[in-house]
Write a protein that holds these residues in place. Structure first.
Motif, short mmCIF file in Angstrom:
data_model
loop_
_atom_site.label_atom_id
_atom_site.label_comp_id
_atom_site.label_asym_id
_atom_site.label_seq_id
_atom_site.Cartn_x
_atom_site.Cartn_y
_atom_site.Cartn_z
N HIS A 118 0.57 -1.48 -0.35
CA HIS A 118 -0.15 0.45 -0.30
C HIS A 118 0.93 1.67 -0.21
O HIS A 118 0.33 2.37 0.09
N SER A 119 1.84 0.73 0.06
CA SER A 119 3.31 2.46 0.15
C SER A 119 3.42 3.50 -1.46
O SER A 119 2.90 2.40 -1.91
N GLY A 120 3.06 4.56 -1.53
CA GLY A 120 3.43 5.15 -1.88
C GLY A 120 4.76 5.28 -2.10
O GLY A 120 5.91 5.37 -2.59
N ARG A 121 4.56 5.79 -3.51
CA ARG A 121 6.64 5.96 -4.33
C ARG A 121 6.96 7.73 -3.17
O ARG A 121 8.49 6.83 -2.78
N ASN A 122 6.57 8.61 -2.91
CA ASN A 122 7.25 9.25 -2.17
C ASN A 122 7.64 8.24 -1.06
O ASN A 122 8.67 8.58 -0.10
N ALA A 123 6.96 7.48 -0.17
CA ALA A 123 7.51 7.06 0.60
C ALA A 123 8.17 6.14 0.87
O ALA A 123 8.79 6.79 1.44
N PHE A 124 8.39 5.30 -0.28
CA PHE A 124 9.41 4.33 -0.94
C PHE A 124 10.46 5.63 -1.43
O PHE A 124 11.87 4.94 -0.85
N LYS A 125 10.88 6.76 -2.36
CA LYS A 125 11.86 7.53 -2.32
C LYS A 125 11.66 8.03 -0.45
O LYS A 125 13.56 7.71 -0.69
N ASP A 126 11.66 8.19 0.41
CA ASP A 126 11.87 9.11 1.56
C ASP A 126 13.17 7.48 2.34
O ASP A 126 13.25 7.71 2.84
N LYS A 127 12.42 6.13 2.51
CA LYS A 127 12.74 5.13 2.27
C LYS A 127 14.14 4.95 2.38
O LYS A 127 15.28 4.56 2.97
N ALA A 128 14.64 4.94 0.48
CA ALA A 128 15.61 4.73 0.03
C ALA A 128 17.06 5.97 0.75
O ALA A 128 17.78 5.89 1.31
N ALA A 129 15.82 7.44 0.94
CA ALA A 129 16.94 8.09 1.59
C ALA A 129 17.83 7.80 2.98
O ALA A 129 19.06 7.95 3.72
N GLU A 130 16.86 7.44 3.79
CA GLU A 130 16.88 6.47 4.98
C GLU A 130 18.08 5.72 4.88
O GLU A 130 18.86 5.66 6.31
N LEU A 131 17.99 5.05 3.86
CA LEU A 131 18.90 3.33 3.99
C LEU A 131 20.10 4.13 2.95
O LEU A 131 20.70 3.01 3.12
N GLY A 132 20.41 5.15 2.80
CA GLY A 132 21.21 5.78 1.87
C GLY A 132 21.79 6.12 0.79
O GLY A 132 22.97 6.07 0.65
N TYR A 133 20.69 6.22 0.18
CA TYR A 133 20.24 6.53 -1.32
C TYR A 133 19.65 8.04 -1.03
O TYR A 133 19.04 7.67 -2.28
N PRO A 134 19.85 9.27 -1.19
CA PRO A 134 19.11 10.16 -1.43
C PRO A 134 19.14 11.10 -2.40
O PRO A 134 18.57 12.20 -2.71
N LEU A 151 18.68 9.76 -5.43
CA LEU A 151 18.45 8.63 -7.09
C LEU A 151 17.76 9.55 -7.79
O LEU A 151 16.90 10.39 -7.71
N ASN A 152 18.96 8.81 -9.41
CA ASN A 152 17.20 9.63 -10.34
C ASN A 152 16.05 9.29 -10.00
O ASN A 152 16.07 8.35 -9.85
N GLU A 153 15.09 9.89 -11.21
CA GLU A 153 13.82 9.32 -11.19
C GLU A 153 14.38 8.56 -12.03
O GLU A 153 12.53 7.78 -11.50
N GLU A 154 14.83 8.06 -12.52
CA GLU A 154 14.48 7.04 -14.14
C GLU A 154 14.96 5.77 -12.78
O GLU A 154 14.29 5.09 -12.26
N LEU A 155 15.85 5.49 -11.66
CA LEU A 155 15.73 4.93 -11.71
C LEU A 155 14.72 4.60 -10.17
O LEU A 155 14.70 3.43 -9.70
N VAL A 156 14.58 5.80 -9.25
CA VAL A 156 13.76 5.72 -7.97
C VAL A 156 12.26 5.20 -9.01
O VAL A 156 11.12 3.76 -8.35
N ASN A 157 11.98 5.04 -10.85
CA ASN A 157 10.80 4.28 -10.62
C ASN A 157 10.54 3.10 -10.95
O ASN A 157 9.92 2.73 -11.23
N ASN A 158 11.96 2.92 -11.91
CA ASN A 158 12.46 0.93 -11.52
C ASN A 158 11.91 0.58 -10.89
O ASN A 158 11.21 -0.53 -10.57
N THR A 159 13.08 1.37 -10.14
CA THR A 159 13.46 -0.06 -8.41
C THR A 159 12.36 0.21 -7.61
O THR A 159 11.37 -0.73 -6.86
N PHE A 160 10.66 1.53 -7.83
CA PHE A 160 9.51 1.80 -6.95
C PHE A 160 8.61 -0.12 -7.84
O PHE A 160 8.56 -0.31 -7.26
N LYS A 161 8.77 0.06 -9.11
CA LYS A 161 7.45 -0.98 -9.78
C LYS A 161 8.20 -2.28 -9.23
O LYS A 161 8.01 -3.24 -8.64
N LYS A 162 9.28 -2.49 -9.03
CA LYS A 162 10.80 -3.44 -8.93
C LYS A 162 9.98 -3.75 -7.07
O LYS A 162 9.35 -5.19 -6.34
#
Length: 519
Positions: free
Chosen positions: A334-350, A352-363
């Motif tokens: 149920h998580s959204g893209r913004n939350a995924f991007k925030d979690k990525a930043a929290e895990l050490g990936y502040p 990430l370009n938009e293409e990579l965020v989109n690809n990884t979020f889909k996976k």
């Protein structure tokens, strides 16, 4: 009339009523530990036990009475001389203490439990409260099953108890039968009909059989009660008691409608909740208000998006206010893209370009549909895999291996290291060992090989092999995988795959152009 003082006395009965939960018995040491924690929490009165119930209860009440400095210790006693004297003996080590005595007053209890007439009950109230008053000026009296007691008789018993020396009158909803409007009227009745009610503090003691214990308690306060009896985590007989944490935080959060205050240090609530859960072995349900694991957790994409913009959108209190470190955005389907991007930043990936965020979020969404829980490690693996497609530090250019029975086994390997071709040749204890040594020779590093595993994907001599490699460096673990019809090529690719992931992990914590300078 209700008292004008808006201070609410918190009377905690976790050690008495809470321990009466089937299976919730506590040792003496555990009770003393909880007593220390509750005094630190700011509890005003602590019902430490029922001294006449057992030698263990007597000893616990006695020890707790010795250690409490600010909180008033209290013992429970039936309307029986021996019980009240036991209370006095257990509590005498404290400079001030309370004796809480009770007697059933409802028609049902008087007839079937006590087998006594109303007149006999009144005589027992007189004798028991008067006796308790001889030992302390702090006497509390309760009409058991008070909410099913006839109004006129309830008023008569309360008036008599106050006349005999009771300073606190507690009205128990013993079986959790009442509802807020009705309980309000019951408490209001006392202020309207009992002539000496101004000489006592009125208290609530509500059970949760209908899930209304907290609501009933707060209704009682609105009607004029100024003491609430409660337990941490709401433990107690049957469905439990009014939960201390819910009452206190309701008063604090809705001070606009409930202009009351308590002495509770709310930042200690979470630790006290965990202590009681650990001691009793009663886990707190995940969705329990205030202290449940999910009380400050958010998975819905809409909620997570709101939380990222302003936490007040979905939290009516801060987690810090009850001693929880912070809110958590639970990553799931149920998580959204913004939350995924925030979690990525929290895990050490502040960054990430938009293409990579989109690809990884889909996976990530695909994975979340398959897994009940998506852990941080899962997200890291997804991001690392995508990063490696564009940022591989090392890639395999060519590999030649000499193997067989005549040995020695040799590996001749060519790697692309940051756009530079490097080659070497080494011997090893078998072809795979030779390959891994050759990689280390070209790209010096120091890791522990924790796993090397080969699995055939298909049947037959031309089967494609999948090789898994797990390596570890200073606590950082990396898993690589590769497939090829040549098992040795798959082995080299899997090791290099794991190595590339480790390079990325290391860059996140300590940016560096390579993995390690020495073996």
């Amino acid at each position: 009339m209700a008292k004008s003082n808006n201070q609410i006395i918190i009377f905690d009965t976790t050690l008495r009523d809470g321990e009466q939960s089937p299976g919730a018995s506590m040792s003496l040491e555990e009770k003393v530990q909880i007593a220390h924690a509750f005094e630190d929490l700011g509890v005003d009165v602590m019902e430490a036990g029922f001294p006449a119930a057992s030698n263990g209860d007597f000893e616990a009440v006695s020890e707790i009475a010795k250690i409490l400095k600010k909180t008033i210790p209290c013992g429970l006693a039936r309307a029986v001389k021996a019980d009240i004297e036991k209370c006095k003996d257990a509590l005498k080590h404290s400079k001030r203490f309370r004796i809480h005595t009770f007697l059933s007053t409802s028609p049902l209890h008087m007839k079937h439990k006590l087998k006594k007439t109303p007149k006999e009950v009144l005589e027992l109230i007189k004798d028991s409260v008067s006796l308790a008053r001889r030992f302390t000026d702090d006497v509390e009296w309760s009409p058991e099953d008070g909410t099913r007691t006839t109004p006129d008789f309830l008023c008569k018993t309360v008036e008599l108890a106050i006349k005999c020396g009771a300073k606190t009158i507690n009205i128990p909803d013993t079986v959790g039968y009442t509802i807020p409007d009705e309980y309000y009227k019951t408490i209001k009745l006392l202020f309207d009909k009992v002539p000496n009610i101004d000489k006592a503090i009125v208290s609530t003691h509500c059970h949760n059989d209908l899930g209304l214990a907290v609501a009933n308690s707060l209704a009682g306060v609105k009607a004029g009660a100024r003491q609430i009896e409660c337990t941490i985590n709401g433990i107690g007989e049957r469905a439990g008691n009014a939960a201390l944490e819910e009452i206190v935080m309701a008063i604090k959060t809705r001070s606009d409608l409930m202009p009351y205050k308590t002495n509770i240090n709310t930042k200690k609530i979470s630790s006290c909740s965990k202590l009681v859960a650990n001691v009793t072995g009663f886990p707190v349900q995940f969705n329990k208000a205030i202290v449940g694991k999910n009380a400050f957790a958010h998975e819905s994409g809409i909620h997570q998006d709101g939380m990222l913009k302003n936490k007040k959108t979905y939290e009516i209190m801060t987690p810090e206010s009850v001693g929880v470190t912070k809110s958590s955005l639970v990553m799931g389907k149920h998580s959204g893209r913004n939350a995924f991007k925030d979690k990525a930043a929290e895990l050490g990936y502040p960054d990430l370009n938009e293409e990579l965020v989109n690809n990884t979020f889909k996976k990530f969404k695909d994975l979340a549909d398959k897994k009940k829980h998506v852990f941080d490690e899962d997200i890291i693996a997804l991001i690392d895999d995508d990063l490696m497609k564009h940022n591989n530090a090392i890639s395999l250019s060519s590999l030649e291996v000499i193997a067989g029975t005549k040995g020695p086994q040799k590996a001749k390997i060519e790697l692309m290291i940051y756009d530079e071709i490097k080659k070497t040749e080494t011997e090893g204890d078998g072809p795979v060992d030779a390959i891994f040594k050759a990689i280390k020779k070209i790209y010096p590093h120091n890791v522990n090989l924790q796993l090397y595993q080969v699995q055939a994907v298909t049947e037959g001599t031309d089967a494609q092999a999948t090789v898994s490699v797990r390596i570890e460096e200073k606590g950082k673990i990396s898993v690589g995988q590769a497939a090829d019809t040549d098992t040795l090529v798959a082995s080299a690719k899997a090791y290099i795959n794991a190595l590339n992931k480790l390079i990325i992990k290391r860059k996140r914590t300590a940016p560096s152009p390579d993995l390690s300078a020495s073996a």
